[in-house]
Scaffold this active site. Structure first.
Site, PDB file in Angstrom:
ATOM      1  N   ALA A 141       1.027  -1.229  -0.039  1.00  0.00           N
ATOM      2  CA  ALA A 141      -0.077  -0.021   0.073  1.00  0.00           C
ATOM      3  C   ALA A 141       0.890   1.207   0.022  1.00  0.00           C
ATOM      4  O   ALA A 141       2.055   1.132   0.478  1.00  0.00           O
ATOM      5  CB  ALA A 141      -1.036  -0.045   1.318  1.00  0.00           C
ATOM      6  N   LYS A 198       2.233  -4.940   3.263  1.00  0.00           N
ATOM      7  CA  LYS A 198       3.263  -4.140   3.689  1.00  0.00           C
ATOM      8  C   LYS A 198       2.853  -2.543   3.253  1.00  0.00           C
ATOM      9  O   LYS A 198       2.758  -2.021   2.176  1.00  0.00           O
ATOM     10  CB  LYS A 198       4.368  -4.429   2.678  1.00  0.00           C
ATOM     11  CG  LYS A 198       5.990  -4.066   3.368  1.00  0.00           C
ATOM     12  CD  LYS A 198       6.110  -3.022   3.386  1.00  0.00           C
ATOM     13  CE  LYS A 198       6.536  -2.151   2.227  1.00  0.00           C
ATOM     14  NZ  LYS A 198       7.117  -0.636   2.440  1.00  0.00           N
ATOM     15  N   PRO A 199       2.615  -1.896   4.449  1.00  0.00           N
ATOM     16  CA  PRO A 199       2.218  -0.397   4.135  1.00  0.00           C
ATOM     17  C   PRO A 199       3.611   0.333   3.799  1.00  0.00           C
ATOM     18  O   PRO A 199       4.630  -0.100   3.934  1.00  0.00           O
ATOM     19  CB  PRO A 199       1.872   0.007   5.346  1.00  0.00           C
ATOM     20  CG  PRO A 199       2.527  -0.822   6.366  1.00  0.00           C
ATOM     21  CD  PRO A 199       2.532  -2.079   5.556  1.00  0.00           C
ATOM     22  N   SER A 200       3.495   1.590   3.457  1.00  0.00           N
ATOM     23  CA  SER A 200       4.615   2.398   2.982  1.00  0.00           C
ATOM     24  C   SER A 200       5.432   2.524   4.148  1.00  0.00           C
ATOM     25  O   SER A 200       5.120   2.491   5.358  1.00  0.00           O
ATOM     26  CB  SER A 200       4.194   3.927   2.390  1.00  0.00           C
ATOM     27  OG  SER A 200       5.416   4.589   2.474  1.00  0.00           O
ATOM     28  N   SER A 226       4.048   3.726  -7.884  1.00  0.00           N
ATOM     29  CA  SER A 226       4.728   4.337  -9.200  1.00  0.00           C
ATOM     30  C   SER A 226       4.451   3.126 -10.207  1.00  0.00           C
ATOM     31  O   SER A 226       4.551   1.962  -9.969  1.00  0.00           O
ATOM     32  CB  SER A 226       5.733   4.942  -8.832  1.00  0.00           C
ATOM     33  OG  SER A 226       6.741   3.657  -8.488  1.00  0.00           O
ATOM     34  N   GLU A 234      -2.396  -0.624  -9.444  1.00  0.00           N
ATOM     35  CA  GLU A 234      -3.021   0.365  -9.673  1.00  0.00           C
ATOM     36  C   GLU A 234      -1.782   1.497  -9.472  1.00  0.00           C
ATOM     37  O   GLU A 234      -1.243   1.735  -8.124  1.00  0.00           O
ATOM     38  CB  GLU A 234      -4.008   0.616  -8.198  1.00  0.00           C
ATOM     39  CG  GLU A 234      -4.833   1.670  -8.700  1.00  0.00           C
ATOM     40  CD  GLU A 234      -4.450   3.149  -8.485  1.00  0.00           C
ATOM     41  OE1 GLU A 234      -3.853   3.586  -9.266  1.00  0.00           O
ATOM     42  OE2 GLU A 234      -4.680   3.459  -7.372  1.00  0.00           O
TER      43      GLU A 234
END
Length: 477
Positions: free
Chosen positions: A150, A176-178, A228, A249
């Site tokens: 994410a 895995k978040p940022s 990205s 996305e």
């Protein structure tokens, strides 16, 4: 003051990393270190997938109504813990608290409740005799385990877009978040833990290399990322190596096509908000404005006047439209685009970092641009609007479609036939007419070209996390 040391969330509980590498988390509001995060090791990721595999054996066999009930309870508990989520997220994103409350917490709750209902409404071809003497039926089954990454621009909502359809379909998740915005995902996993079997929802922390470990692992049947184009290409390659499905996305460069017959005042107001909202850190932002030649100067003036009413502010500022950029790298990226502007470009308003602590940047409008200019072709992901002119419908369509992205777009006109033509010919996954940026849980979100493939939200998003099995049975003689 001792800074908090974060932990992974694996198999229903917080766990220490098996490694020794940690990095500082810096608040974009004041540029101060507020916590330390582990960078996941391969063993950390392995343990998360072991837990997810075991959980999938149980969760994947639950009834749709059981999954619905768990998700509805999750939505309720998020609602009850809204302030905790808002405070944690605003500190690490620089977002405005009132914006997080309305656009992330409230929206995320709605999206979870949508997928809770959608879990009970999966569709397929009717059971029947498609071959004489045999009965055929379709099963929609969970994939099993999915790996997800994410982004940092809407940490809570993007995590929900990942996990809600996956869990509704009966999958278990390793998320895995940022690296810069882990807190809301950790809180989400903590709140979910009592409601789901252990290991259904796991959160791994770390930098980009930790994300690579998650998406290149041999376990997941599907890997998903919002990020990205560069990151999406890497994820697609990792998925291909394991013959896993990919759900991507990626970036956007939304064209906003304004014709002379549009309601120009309304268009200027809506476009400015849709461009600068969340500091322009939105892949659907109304950042690339194309204006009919006859109203070019007039519309720029309207945009500038609208922009003068907009300002950025700290998290508690309820009069501000947006907060800080998320991190120092993003601030440098925005500044770099402005520093490299060609001679033909004109900064109509803004163009500078705000002179105070924190990663704040002025709302900016740039005119005089050519189609090949970098700021026209490349996603800036900051509070910057570019403005170009076009001669006629064909010229507008050519310029609108002449980018590598294909996520979102809008057309502003009172001509019904023109609106229909542009909704057909704009090469973007979403086309708004006389508006820009609203989303509904019932409608799909996803792009074409280098904006990726796969859909978030809607029944289409839920189907991404299922597999189709044909079951055929012979009739007895």
């Amino acid at each position: 003051m001792t800074k908090e040391v974060l932990k992974h969330f694996i198999n229903g509980e917080y766990v220490q990393t098996s490694g020794t590498e940690f990095f500082d988390l810096v608040s974009p509001v004041d540029e101060q270190v507020y916590a330390s995060s582990p960078n996941a090791t391969q063993d950390d990721v392995d343990q998360a997938y072991i837990a997810a595999l075991e959980a999938a054996k149980v969760w994947g066999k639950t009834t749709p109504s059981a999954r619905q009930n768990a998700l509805l309870k999750l939505a309720d508990v998020i609602e009850q813990n809204a302030e905790r989520i808002i405070d944690a997220q605003s500190a690490e994103t620089g977002q405005l608290k009132h914006m997080i409350a309305q656009e992330e917490v409230k929206t995320s709750i709605d999206h979870i409740r949508f997928f809770a209902g959608a879990a009970r409404c999966l569709e397929g071809k009717a059971t029947g005799e498609y071959l004489e003497g045999y009965s055929s039926s379709i099963r929609r089954e969970p994939l099993g385990v999915v790996g997800q990454v994410a982004p940092w621009n809407y940490p809570l909502m993007m995590a929900v877009w990942k996990i809600a359809p996956a869990l509704a379909a009966g999958n278990s998740v390793v998320l895995k978040p940022s690296d810069t915005t882990p807190s809301s995902s950790l809180i989400l996993a903590e709140l979910a833990a009592p409601l789901f079997p252990k290991g259904v929802f796991n959160v791994i922390l770390g930098r980009a290399d930790a994300g690579s470990k998650v998406v290149s692992h041999e376990t997941p049947a599907l890997v998903s990322i919002t990020g990205s184009v560069r990151a999406g290409l890497q994820v697609a390659a990792s998925a291909a190596a394991n013959l896993a499905k990919a759900h991507l996305e990626l970036g956007g460069k939304a064209p906003v096509v304004v014709f002379a017959d549009a309601n120009l005042e309304k268009a200027a107001e809506t476009i400015a908000i849709a461009a600068f909202f969340n500091a322009g850190q939105d892949c659907t932002a109304a950042a690339r404005v194309l204006v009919e030649e006859s109203i070019y100067e007039k519309f720029i003036a309207l945009l500038v006047e609208q922009t003068k009413t907009i300002h950025c502010g700290q998290p508690d500022d309820e009069t501000a439209l947006y907060g800080a950029l998320n991190n120092d790298r993003q601030l440098d990226q925005v500044k770099g685009f402005l520093a490299r502007l060609p001679a033909n470009a004109k900064i109509e308003i803004g163009g500078n970092r705000v002179d105070r602590p924190g990663y704040y940047f002025e709302p900016t409008i740039i005119s005089g641009l050519e189609q090949h200019d970098e700021v026209v072709q490349t996603e800036i992901f900051g509070p910057v609007i570019t403005v170009q002119s076009f001669k006629n419908d064909d010229d507008a369509l050519e310029k609108a479609n002449d980018v590598e992205y294909g996520l979102a777009s809008s057309v502003w006109t009172t001509s019904h036939s023109r609106a229909l033509r542009f909704s057909r010919d704009l090469d973007f996954g979403t086309v708004w007419i006389n508006t820009h940026i609203p989303l509904a849980a019932e409608m799909p979100h996803g792009g074409f070209k280098k904006s990726g493939y796969g859909k978030d939200l809607s029944a289409y998003g839920l189907e991404e996390y299922t597999r189709i099995k044909h079951v055929m049975s012979a009739y007895d003689e």
